[in-house]
Design a protein around this motif. Sequence first.
Motif, mmCIF file in Angstrom:
data_model
loop_
_atom_site.group_PDB
_atom_site.id
_atom_site.type_symbol
_atom_site.label_atom_id
_atom_site.label_comp_id
_atom_site.label_asym_id
_atom_site.label_seq_id
_atom_site.Cartn_x
_atom_site.Cartn_y
_atom_site.Cartn_z
ATOM 1 N N LYS A 119 12.869 30.949 81.900
ATOM 2 C CA LYS A 119 14.137 30.261 82.189
ATOM 3 C C LYS A 119 13.898 28.939 82.907
ATOM 4 N N ARG A 120 12.980 28.937 83.858
ATOM 5 C CA ARG A 120 12.714 27.675 84.572
ATOM 6 C C ARG A 120 12.225 26.609 83.601
ATOM 7 N N MET A 121 11.299 26.966 82.722
ATOM 8 C CA MET A 121 10.773 25.980 81.779
ATOM 9 C C MET A 121 11.867 25.493 80.843
ATOM 10 N N GLN A 122 12.658 26.404 80.316
ATOM 11 C CA GLN A 122 13.723 25.995 79.408
ATOM 12 C C GLN A 122 14.766 25.141 80.119
ATOM 13 N N ASP A 123 15.071 25.476 81.348
ATOM 14 C CA ASP A 123 16.022 24.666 82.123
ATOM 15 C C ASP A 123 15.477 23.251 82.331
ATOM 16 N N GLU A 124 14.181 23.139 82.638
ATOM 17 C CA GLU A 124 13.595 21.811 82.860
ATOM 18 C C GLU A 124 13.546 20.997 81.568
ATOM 19 N N LEU A 125 13.294 21.647 80.449
ATOM 20 C CA LEU A 125 13.295 20.938 79.172
ATOM 21 C C LEU A 125 14.696 20.436 78.833
ATOM 22 N N ARG A 126 15.687 21.268 79.058
ATOM 23 C CA ARG A 126 17.066 20.841 78.775
ATOM 24 C C ARG A 126 17.511 19.741 79.735
ATOM 25 N N MET A 127 17.052 19.806 80.978
ATOM 26 C CA MET A 127 17.372 18.747 81.933
ATOM 27 C C MET A 127 16.746 17.435 81.493
ATOM 28 N N THR A 128 15.527 17.495 80.964
ATOM 29 C CA THR A 128 14.863 16.291 80.473
ATOM 30 C C THR A 128 15.596 15.723 79.265
ATOM 31 N N ASN A 129 16.099 16.577 78.396
ATOM 32 C CA ASN A 129 16.914 16.097 77.280
ATOM 33 C C ASN A 129 18.150 15.358 77.780
ATOM 34 N N THR A 130 18.789 15.912 78.798
ATOM 35 C CA THR A 130 19.974 15.260 79.375
ATOM 36 C C THR A 130 19.613 13.908 79.966
ATOM 37 N N PHE A 131 18.480 13.856 80.655
ATOM 38 C CA PHE A 131 18.009 12.610 81.248
ATOM 39 C C PHE A 131 17.744 11.561 80.170
ATOM 40 N N LEU A 132 17.080 11.959 79.092
ATOM 41 C CA LEU A 132 16.754 11.017 78.019
ATOM 42 C C LEU A 132 18.018 10.550 77.299
ATOM 43 N N HIS A 133 18.990 11.437 77.171
ATOM 44 C CA HIS A 133 20.272 11.043 76.574
ATOM 45 C C HIS A 133 20.942 9.953 77.397
#
Length: 265
Positions: A119-133
């Motif tokens: 969950k931590r890894m998936q949360d960080e990946l999704r947060m990075t997607n939001t940041f890049l957006h």
Amino acid sequence: MNKMIAFFSIVCITILQFPAAFAQTAWKGKRAAVVITYDDAIDQHLDNALPVLDSLGLKATFYITAGSACVANRLQEWRRVASTGHELGNHALFHPCVGNTSGREWVPKEYDLSQYSIKRMQDELRMTNTFLHAIDGKKERTFAFTCGDMKIGDSLFLQGMQQDFVAARAVRHAIHPLHAIDVYNIDCYMVNNHSATSMKEWVDEAIEKQGLLVILFHGVGGGNNLDVSLLAHREFLSYLKQQEKQLWVAPLIEVAAFIKKQNEQ
């Protein structure tokens, strides 16, 4: 009668030859595809790699570690990178890697992937997607596995995230034809102080095999121990430009979308 037999012979030969002819131009009319990628978002990408790419009219994929100091300090420059046709890919929030193995002593304990939960890894990946957006306004994204690590324990952390990513790049030296590519486990050739001659040989192999070649750069004239000299980097990119009649060079997100579409037909 003889004319009829000759006609049908020509038709049969044409049909038999069609698959081979198609294979030779399967990559948008080209014999092979090449994706140029740069990992970790470091100053040398903006200072040394980008000017050469732009001078040759080549588009690349830059895998962004959102926590990189270069991103924080040069955010507007990264925004311009995206606006000129290059791809900003997801390379995690803090670049975690499995640290409990030999040779990985350099991995900070805070970012030891072996200590993460899925969950931590998936949360960080999704947060990075939001940041890049927030940087480029785009919703579709590709991912590059940090250190090539795909698992936490025995579990693939990208499992179930196909809606979050169009494709994912691994780290293994291999070239595959279009129909044999897993877009969530795309192989690449990592540059580690290779000469231009060595890298050109990879291109020639891709053309011969009519496959996909993905190149992974880290340092470009410095910035990382996995480096390439400025001269070798420029000579290699120039070679790609010289072979443009045979090569389709594009960011990974474009190539992966094309592969998916072709394999659905």
